[in-house]
Design a protein around this motif. Sequence first.
Motif, PDB file in Angstrom:
ATOM      1  N   ASP A  40       0.835  -1.194   0.000  1.00  0.00           N
ATOM      2  CA  ASP A  40       0.000   0.000   0.000  1.00  0.00           C
ATOM      3  C   ASP A  40       0.876   1.253   0.000  1.00  0.00           C
ATOM      4  N   THR A  87     -12.142  -8.577   7.673  1.00  0.00           N
ATOM      5  CA  THR A  87     -12.202  -7.496   6.682  1.00  0.00           C
ATOM      6  C   THR A  87     -11.223  -6.379   7.040  1.00  0.00           C
ATOM      7  N   VAL A  99      -9.582  -7.337   2.819  1.00  0.00           N
ATOM      8  CA  VAL A  99     -10.025  -6.507   1.692  1.00  0.00           C
ATOM      9  C   VAL A  99      -9.252  -6.879   0.422  1.00  0.00           C
ATOM     10  N   GLN A 100      -7.926  -7.024   0.529  1.00  0.00           N
ATOM     11  CA  GLN A 100      -7.126  -7.405  -0.650  1.00  0.00           C
ATOM     12  C   GLN A 100      -7.540  -8.786  -1.153  1.00  0.00           C
ATOM     13  N   GLN A 136     -11.305  -8.790  -2.823  1.00  0.00           N
ATOM     14  CA  GLN A 136     -11.447  -8.192  -4.163  1.00  0.00           C
ATOM     15  C   GLN A 136     -10.778  -9.061  -5.239  1.00  0.00           C
ATOM     16  N   CYS A 140     -12.191   2.010   3.946  1.00  0.00           N
ATOM     17  CA  CYS A 140     -11.214   1.715   2.888  1.00  0.00           C
ATOM     18  C   CYS A 140     -11.168   2.892   1.912  1.00  0.00           C
ATOM     19  N   PRO A 157      -7.397   0.209   4.975  1.00  0.00           N
ATOM     20  CA  PRO A 157      -7.127  -0.714   3.866  1.00  0.00           C
ATOM     21  C   PRO A 157      -7.254   0.040   2.536  1.00  0.00           C
ATOM     22  N   GLU A 176      -7.917  -0.162  -1.498  1.00  0.00           N
ATOM     23  CA  GLU A 176      -8.698  -1.139  -2.261  1.00  0.00           C
ATOM     24  C   GLU A 176      -8.768  -0.794  -3.744  1.00  0.00           C
ATOM     25  N   THR A 177      -9.081  -1.840  -4.518  1.00  0.00           N
ATOM     26  CA  THR A 177      -9.307  -1.690  -5.946  1.00  0.00           C
ATOM     27  C   THR A 177     -10.642  -2.351  -6.247  1.00  0.00           C
ATOM     28  N   TYR A 208     -13.100  -2.747  -4.364  1.00  0.00           N
ATOM     29  CA  TYR A 208     -13.584  -3.562  -3.239  1.00  0.00           C
ATOM     30  C   TYR A 208     -15.086  -3.387  -3.059  1.00  0.00           C
TER      31      TYR A 208
END
Length: 534
Positions: free
Chosen positions: A56, A184, A189-190, A193, A212, A330, A332-333, A335
């Motif tokens: 990250d 979570t 989260v990673q 997703q 996130c 977190p 995210e992409t 997510y």
Amino acid sequence: MTEPQDFDVIVIGAGISGLYQLYRLRELGLKVRVLEAGTGVGGTWYWNRYPGARFDSESWSYGYSFSKELLDEWDWTEHFSPQPETLRYLNFVADKFDLRRDIQFRSRVKAAHYDEKRRGWDIALENGDRFHSRFMVTAIGPLSAPTMPRIEGIPSFKGRSFHTGTWPHEEVKFEGKRVAVIGTGATGVQTIQEVAKTAGTLTIFQRTPNWCAPLHNAKIGKEEMAKIRADYPAIFKRCQETFSCFVHTPDPRGVFEVSDVEREAFFEKLYAEPGFGIWQGNFKDILTDRKANALISDFVARKIRQRVKDQAVAEKLIPKNHGFGTRRVPLETKYYEVYNQPNVKLVDINETPIERITEKGIKTSDREYEFDIIIYATGFDAITGSFDRIDIQGEGGLKLKTRWKEGPQTYLGVMVESFPNMMMLMGPHTALGNIPRSIEYNVEWVTGLIRHARDHQVSRIAPTPDGVKSWTDHVKALGVGLLSNEIDSWMTGINRNVEGKTTRIIARYSGSAPAYRERCDAVAADGYKELALA
Ligand code: NA7
């Protein structure tokens, strides 16, 4: 019983800290051995092979900075490097500097006892091998002791199950599979997703939602890499100057010093930018002023409501018991968009608690769910947990666990009273932030201290009781007023899956990295007079 092998320094762990510590100690001409539990180098990046694991922090701010040659030879291919690339990088480092010949793999340290007569450490592995060393450097990581939830029936599950922190080396396929994820945090989260891309069905068991923010990852082409390489001196200079060694640093303005329109525009800008900017580069008061924090929390909540179609699900994904940034954010992409997929279900276990793991899956208070795979993204016994898992005993057989019963007490986050000749890298009370930047400093300081001992025939280094008290008090004082210290998370030492980890502690140094370095530099410049050297 085999005879113990003798070394000047034993380093425990061959992750980012241990590798660099070995490199520096070798330069001093010392006899060093690194003991590593895994079968390869990399630490965090060796163990955490779960799908979707990645940085990250910006890759180009995360790698080692100490060798220009290394910077010249290594190309990052993404702004936020995925785990396989990072592991390749750390292997590249180990090969380039020929580090492996002093690393012993498959060697989990079970016990380390200080021998007062010999002024050194007796170290034993789980397999019974023994070592003597004058100094012991712990490079065991702040997030390396994985914890399973305390739920009944875990071994009875007939499908496959994994903890993210001990993920298997071979690929796990999710196509057509019924998959559950418990947890979570940043890891969950990673994982979610990524697994959502291929799983037949994905069911997420959430206890506490986290705030996130978008990662905005992108590939790095050859031209961009050349530009980054040319910028390295400026990048690392900036990381030295910022609060937590990230390329981001708090904006000098307070939330209420700007108009509503300006504030909203700044939040939008941060939300659209890559990395931790929205957390580490936001208005200076969002992490200390409740009202300021409420504004950024409200902004991110609106984003979640926009991105998740089912508003009942969106509400479940919006944290209600803590503000934005008071726990680790977190990145995210897509997510939140995962929850718009027809094959994905969110189970709020506050409404329907998990009762047990069964042969077929997970039984909650209202039904039994059947799964092929259960993923435990349930985190770590953080910061002190990796120490607790080794039987570390100092003078008079005092256990480190006993010394730290009420929370860690350290000198500069590096040494502990009654534990002479033990130095910690990334131990409690050090500046973490962008971790490799902090590691490089920590290692260099410890190397300086050991060099001093070698040059002045010092065989015993210990912090003074006053030194420990004053640093511990300082760290506690720095934590006052931080909203994050009023919240349960790994950062405040809470892990309900571990006996005795239910009271918040001040485990992290929360001052600025430059102030930390200034303090440590002054101790070195003064010939380490603050320490008891004999
Ligand atoms: P975290 O951030 O500690 O997250 C662990 C998650 O697992 C979190 O959502 C927990 O919920 C959940 N959890 C833990 N135990 C249970 C049980 N018994 N039942 C249900 N859910 C549970 O660990 P990560 O691995 O994600 O990240 C750690 C750090 O590593 C990360 O911040 C990065 O810096 C790298 P809870 O919040 O406790 O309700």
